[in-house]
Scaffold this motif. Structure first.
Motif, PDB file in Angstrom:
ATOM      1  N   ILE A   3      22.397  22.275   8.300  1.00  0.00           N
ATOM      2  CA  ILE A   3      21.005  22.976   7.363  1.00  0.00           C
ATOM      3  C   ILE A   3      20.622  20.756   7.073  1.00  0.00           C
ATOM      4  CG2 ILE A   3      21.815  23.016   4.954  1.00  0.00           C
ATOM      5  CD1 ILE A   3      19.151  24.635   5.029  1.00  0.00           C
ATOM      6  N   THR A   4      19.542  20.007   6.744  1.00  0.00           N
ATOM      7  CA  THR A   4      18.917  18.889   6.435  1.00  0.00           C
ATOM      8  C   THR A   4      18.533  19.513   5.679  1.00  0.00           C
ATOM      9  OG1 THR A   4      19.636  17.896   8.472  1.00  0.00           O
ATOM     10  CG2 THR A   4      18.326  17.218   6.610  1.00  0.00           C
ATOM     11  N   LEU A   5      18.632  18.835   3.948  1.00  0.00           N
ATOM     12  CA  LEU A   5      17.551  19.089   3.095  1.00  0.00           C
ATOM     13  C   LEU A   5      17.120  18.098   2.005  1.00  0.00           C
ATOM     14  CD1 LEU A   5      20.776  20.966   0.833  1.00  0.00           C
ATOM     15  CD2 LEU A   5      18.933  21.980   2.448  1.00  0.00           C
ATOM     16  N   ASP A   6      16.100  17.931   1.952  1.00  0.00           N
ATOM     17  CA  ASP A   6      14.871  16.970   1.818  1.00  0.00           C
ATOM     18  C   ASP A   6      14.784  17.326   0.287  1.00  0.00           C
ATOM     19  OD1 ASP A   6      13.422  15.207   1.320  1.00  0.00           O
ATOM     20  OD2 ASP A   6      11.527  16.002   2.711  1.00  0.00           O
ATOM     21  N   PHE A   7      14.792  16.732  -0.751  1.00  0.00           N
ATOM     22  CA  PHE A   7      15.157  16.113  -1.856  1.00  0.00           C
ATOM     23  C   PHE A   7      13.674  15.484  -2.181  1.00  0.00           C
ATOM     24  CE2 PHE A   7      19.254  16.957  -1.784  1.00  0.00           C
ATOM     25  CZ  PHE A   7      19.646  17.277  -3.126  1.00  0.00           C
ATOM     26  N   GLY A   8      12.695  15.357  -1.752  1.00  0.00           N
ATOM     27  CA  GLY A   8      11.736  14.688  -1.735  1.00  0.00           C
ATOM     28  C   GLY A   8      11.549  13.199  -2.494  1.00  0.00           C
ATOM     29  N   GLN A   9      12.110  12.881  -2.970  1.00  0.00           N
ATOM     30  CA  GLN A   9      11.930  11.497  -3.536  1.00  0.00           C
ATOM     31  C   GLN A   9      13.897  10.403  -3.409  1.00  0.00           C
ATOM     32  OE1 GLN A   9      11.783  11.466  -8.057  1.00  0.00           O
ATOM     33  NE2 GLN A   9      12.504  13.534  -7.546  1.00  0.00           N
ATOM     34  N   HIS A  10      14.070   9.298  -3.528  1.00  0.00           N
ATOM     35  CA  HIS A  10      15.221   8.655  -3.382  1.00  0.00           C
ATOM     36  C   HIS A  10      15.851   9.136  -4.250  1.00  0.00           C
ATOM     37  CE1 HIS A  10      18.290   4.996  -3.543  1.00  0.00           C
ATOM     38  NE2 HIS A  10      17.349   5.408  -1.574  1.00  0.00           N
ATOM     39  N   LEU A  11      17.110   8.989  -4.325  1.00  0.00           N
ATOM     40  CA  LEU A  11      17.742   9.177  -5.106  1.00  0.00           C
ATOM     41  C   LEU A  11      18.989   8.887  -5.839  1.00  0.00           C
ATOM     42  CD1 LEU A  11      16.889  13.212  -6.179  1.00  0.00           C
ATOM     43  CD2 LEU A  11      16.083  11.326  -7.381  1.00  0.00           C
ATOM     44  N   THR A  12      19.405   8.355  -6.853  1.00  0.00           N
ATOM     45  CA  THR A  12      20.865   7.745  -6.424  1.00  0.00           C
ATOM     46  C   THR A  12      21.882   8.812  -7.580  1.00  0.00           C
ATOM     47  OG1 THR A  12      19.930   5.540  -6.156  1.00  0.00           O
ATOM     48  CG2 THR A  12      21.888   5.599  -7.751  1.00  0.00           C
ATOM     49  N   ASP A  69       9.703   5.759   0.536  1.00  0.00           N
ATOM     50  CA  ASP A  69       9.102   6.188  -0.233  1.00  0.00           C
ATOM     51  C   ASP A  69      10.230   5.290  -2.000  1.00  0.00           C
ATOM     52  OD1 ASP A  69      11.386   6.867  -0.432  1.00  0.00           O
ATOM     53  OD2 ASP A  69      11.565   8.982  -0.167  1.00  0.00           O
ATOM     54  N   THR A  70      10.935   4.071  -1.153  1.00  0.00           N
ATOM     55  CA  THR A  70      11.567   3.408  -1.768  1.00  0.00           C
ATOM     56  C   THR A  70      11.443   2.185  -0.948  1.00  0.00           C
ATOM     57  OG1 THR A  70      13.280   3.552  -1.039  1.00  0.00           O
ATOM     58  CG2 THR A  70      12.910   4.135  -3.415  1.00  0.00           C
ATOM     59  N   PHE A  71      11.590   0.548  -1.657  1.00  0.00           N
ATOM     60  CA  PHE A  71      11.127  -0.864  -0.196  1.00  0.00           C
ATOM     61  C   PHE A  71      12.428  -1.090   0.589  1.00  0.00           C
ATOM     62  CE2 PHE A  71       7.047  -1.438  -2.348  1.00  0.00           C
ATOM     63  CZ  PHE A  71       6.303  -0.560  -1.466  1.00  0.00           C
ATOM     64  N   TRP A  72      12.493  -2.046   1.550  1.00  0.00           N
ATOM     65  CA  TRP A  72      13.499  -1.456   2.492  1.00  0.00           C
ATOM     66  C   TRP A  72      14.225  -3.189   2.353  1.00  0.00           C
ATOM     67  CZ3 TRP A  72      10.187   0.174   6.414  1.00  0.00           C
ATOM     68  CH2 TRP A  72       9.810   1.863   6.281  1.00  0.00           C
ATOM     69  N   GLU A  73      15.047  -3.743   2.141  1.00  0.00           N
ATOM     70  CA  GLU A  73      15.901  -5.019   2.254  1.00  0.00           C
ATOM     71  C   GLU A  73      15.896  -5.467   2.980  1.00  0.00           C
ATOM     72  OE1 GLU A  73      20.593  -6.824   2.557  1.00  0.00           O
ATOM     73  OE2 GLU A  73      19.918  -4.393   3.650  1.00  0.00           O
ATOM     74  N   VAL A  74      14.935  -5.053   4.840  1.00  0.00           N
ATOM     75  CA  VAL A  74      14.876  -5.597   5.915  1.00  0.00           C
ATOM     76  C   VAL A  74      13.359  -5.419   6.138  1.00  0.00           C
ATOM     77  CG1 VAL A  74      15.572  -6.715   8.180  1.00  0.00           C
ATOM     78  CG2 VAL A  74      16.790  -6.341   5.894  1.00  0.00           C
ATOM     79  N   TYR A  75      12.005  -6.259   6.856  1.00  0.00           N
ATOM     80  CA  TYR A  75      11.104  -5.498   7.032  1.00  0.00           C
ATOM     81  C   TYR A  75      10.778  -6.381   8.106  1.00  0.00           C
ATOM     82  CZ  TYR A  75       6.669  -2.785   8.557  1.00  0.00           C
ATOM     83  OH  TYR A  75       5.867  -2.529   8.693  1.00  0.00           O
ATOM     84  N   ASP A  76      10.484  -5.748   9.332  1.00  0.00           N
ATOM     85  CA  ASP A  76      10.234  -7.028   9.996  1.00  0.00           C
ATOM     86  C   ASP A  76       8.841  -5.796  10.858  1.00  0.00           C
ATOM     87  OD1 ASP A  76       8.681  -8.611  12.307  1.00  0.00           O
ATOM     88  OD2 ASP A  76      10.760  -9.695  13.064  1.00  0.00           O
ATOM     89  N   PRO A  77       7.394  -5.591  11.049  1.00  0.00           N
ATOM     90  CA  PRO A  77       6.566  -5.149  11.534  1.00  0.00           C
ATOM     91  C   PRO A  77       6.454  -4.842  13.151  1.00  0.00           C
ATOM     92  CG  PRO A  77       5.939  -6.329  10.012  1.00  0.00           C
ATOM     93  CD  PRO A  77       7.008  -6.806   9.883  1.00  0.00           C
ATOM     94  N   LYS A  78       7.433  -6.023  13.495  1.00  0.00           N
ATOM     95  CA  LYS A  78       7.295  -6.047  15.093  1.00  0.00           C
ATOM     96  C   LYS A  78       8.873  -5.875  15.737  1.00  0.00           C
ATOM     97  CE  LYS A  78       4.135 -10.208  14.860  1.00  0.00           C
ATOM     98  NZ  LYS A  78       4.104 -11.378  15.767  1.00  0.00           N
ATOM     99  N   ASP A  79       9.924  -5.405  14.593  1.00  0.00           N
ATOM    100  CA  ASP A  79      10.885  -4.403  14.955  1.00  0.00           C
ATOM    101  C   ASP A  79      11.853  -4.140  14.100  1.00  0.00           C
ATOM    102  OD1 ASP A  79      13.402  -4.933  15.862  1.00  0.00           O
ATOM    103  OD2 ASP A  79      14.426  -6.277  15.889  1.00  0.00           O
ATOM    104  N   GLU A  80      11.719  -2.779  13.812  1.00  0.00           N
ATOM    105  CA  GLU A  80      11.785  -1.859  13.059  1.00  0.00           C
ATOM    106  C   GLU A  80      13.896  -1.601  12.752  1.00  0.00           C
ATOM    107  OE1 GLU A  80       9.368   2.123  14.084  1.00  0.00           O
ATOM    108  OE2 GLU A  80       8.010   1.219  12.671  1.00  0.00           O
TER     109      GLU A  80
END
Length: 547
Positions: A89-98, A502-513
């Protein structure tokens, strides 16, 4: 040049840096600084979270990195039905958690006669759960990837994963069980931790929906990274870097206002600096506070001064400012070491003897960026000195600043293009223009012309990720290009929001995900400190971003 190559180069040259002074520059201060850092170590708040629903991770070319989470059934049946039959099963907690993951197993019928074995895979984004980790081809340690194999010897039992995790999704797979009894998962929960204790006010009523979403995702990112230090990422690298500290502290000053955490980090970095007086770019807390060997980042050492200046401005805490002033003042020796008589930095030597970061961007030439940041550092250090009434200790700075500004316009500025060039190949890059604008080498009107010319320069080396993009927004604001600043922020960080962040990423290039500095995208951090700064811009400049 990738990170591993940089580390090898820095290790080779570190010995020469550490031998500049045989005696510890801060010998009389280190113990006090370490004690102060410990004094301001926060108590973490703990909150119990449970999954919202189960999902199926499906291939979808229109979704980020080709995967999306599709909600399936509620969790009612999970806690009552056979997991021997379900298997996965894969569960979704609905938000990023630490924090820390736990689950319980209980008997359904017959006597348990053998242990259970599970594989747990945790993901910050859906692709992380769906992508096979092996054979592993990334540059960083395979152990950063969040998968665990757990053997449960007794049923019923409660299983607590001791490793701290950062995730939204968890896939639970049964990989070993007995056919002679059956069991269920009777509970799944997570102890989320953060040092955040109070939350900021909502944005103005007139703020657009996308600005509100960007702000909320930025707050989530910052909250997750605010642990007992400003971590760069709660999944990876889970440590304090000066560059992340500076950006996180800016966002914190306009949101959570946990200034004690900033104070702790400034003291911790000072206490763990090299004995030659230079700051080390990153430090660890466990098993006891210690620096990472040979991590001499010149741009990060400079930004410590800026972070200290901003901290004193935000808090009025001149006591901390004065206590740490010797560290800031000493970093200026880097400038004196590499500044040539003509007002230019000895870039070739600096690039050999230090790690010059500035951005995750292959092929970026950093001479012009270094020149601009050096001026910016001296300006901010002098402003700090004036606040602390110590400007006589650095009275040479205004003259050096003007000398370097003139040298930049003479040697690096192409008047025909209205752009700064870097290196023998006369590279045009965002990094070069950003740091020249922020350092005030150009007037405000000239800065506008340069940034407008940059946007039209198709061959310019663009930012490699959110870290440099922060400084691009800052440069646009400094040049008076307010509409352009808002548009750039909405397009870039809003692009992540529209792709499900739901949290921002370390690396983001709109042309190369799939872009990864480590050559394996699942090991990227998808909750990363240096990406949280829309919070700073949106809340510091409401007239630009909330109207």
């Amino acid at each position: 040049m990738n990170r591993l190559t940089w580390l090898l180069l820095i290790i080779v040259t570190a010995t020469s840096l550490t031998q500049v002074n045989a005696q510890d520059v801060y010998q009389s201060d280190r113990t006090r600084w370490a004690q102060n850092a410990e004094q301001f170590k926060p108590q973490l708040t703990e909150t119990i979270k449970r999954p919202l629903h189960s999902v199926v991770i499906k291939k979808d070319d229109a979704s980020f990195q080709g995967w999306k989470a599709v909600q399936t059934a509620s969790l009612d049946s999970l806690y009552t039905s056979s997991f021997n039959k379900r298997k996965e099963i894969t569960l979704d907690f609905g938000q990023h958690l630490t924090g820390y993951f736990s689950f319980k197993v209980d008997t359904l019928f017959r006597t348990p006669d053998a242990p259970l074995k599970f594989r747990l895979t945790f993901g910050e984004v859906p692709s992380e759960v769906a992508t096979p980790f092996d054979p592993y081809k990334g540059d960083l340690s395979r152990a950063w990837l969040q998968d665990e194999v757990i053997t449960v010897m007794d049923v019923p039992s409660e299983i607590n994963i001791t490793r701290r995790l950062a995730f939204r999704y968890v896939k639970i797979e049964l990989i070993g069980s007995s056919q002679y009894y059956d069991f269920k998962l009777s509970d799944v929960y997570f102890k989320a931790v953060t040092s955040v204790t109070k939350f900021p006010d909502a944005l103005s009523f007139g703020a657009s929906s996308i600005i509100k979403e960007i702000d909320q995702v930025g707050l989530n990112t910052l909250k997750e990274c605010m642990q007992t230090v400003y971590e760069d990422g709660p999944k990876r690298d889970r440590r304090l870097w000066i560059g992340d500290l500076y950006l996180e502290s800016l966002a914190n000053s306009y949101s959570f206002k946990n200034h004690d955490l900033t104070r702790r980090c400034l003291y911790l970095l000072a206490s763990l600096s090299d004995k030659n007086g230079y700051l080390i770019g990153t430090v660890f807390e466990q098993p006891k506070p210690h620096p990472q060997d040979a991590q001499f980042l010149m741009d990060y050492a400079f930004l410590y001064n800026v972070a200290l200046k901003e901290f004193v401005a935000a808090t009025g805490d001149s006591n901390t400012g004065n206590d740490l002033w010797p560290v800031a003042k000493w970093q200026l020796n880097i400038v004196k070491t590499y500044l040539k008589p003509d007002g230019m930095m000895d870039y070739d030597s600096a690039n050999k003897e230090w790690w010059l970061f500035f951005d995750w961007k292959d092929g970026l030439h950093k001479e012009a960026a270094l020149h601009g940041l050096t001026i910016y550092t001296m300006q901010n250090t002098y402003a700090l000195a004036k606040t602390l009434h110590r400007e006589n200790e650095v009275k040479e700075l205004p003259q050096l600043i003007e000398k370097m500004k003139k040298a930049a316009k003479k040697n690096l500025f192409n008047k025909k293009l209205n752009l700064f060039e870097s290196g023998n190949q006369k590279q045009i890059s965002y990094a070069s223009q950003i740091w020249m604008v922020l350092s005030g080498v150009l007037s405000k009107d000239e800065s506008r012309k340069t940034l407008n010319a940059l946007s039209a320069a198709n061959q310019a080396v663009s930012p490699g990720g959110p870290y440099l993009y922060h400084y691009y927004i800052e440069a646009l604001i400094a040049a008076g290009l307010q509409k352009e600043a808002k548009s750039a922020l909405v397009n870039y960080w809003g692009g992540m929001v529209k792709k499900g962040a739901d949290t921002f990423w370390e690396v983001y290039d709109p042309k190369d995900e799939y872009l990864s500095p480590y050559h394996f995208f699942p090991i990227n951090s998808y909750c990363h400190a240096w990406s949280c700064t829309p919070v700073y811009f949106i809340r510091k400049y409401p007239e630009i971003f909330q109207n």
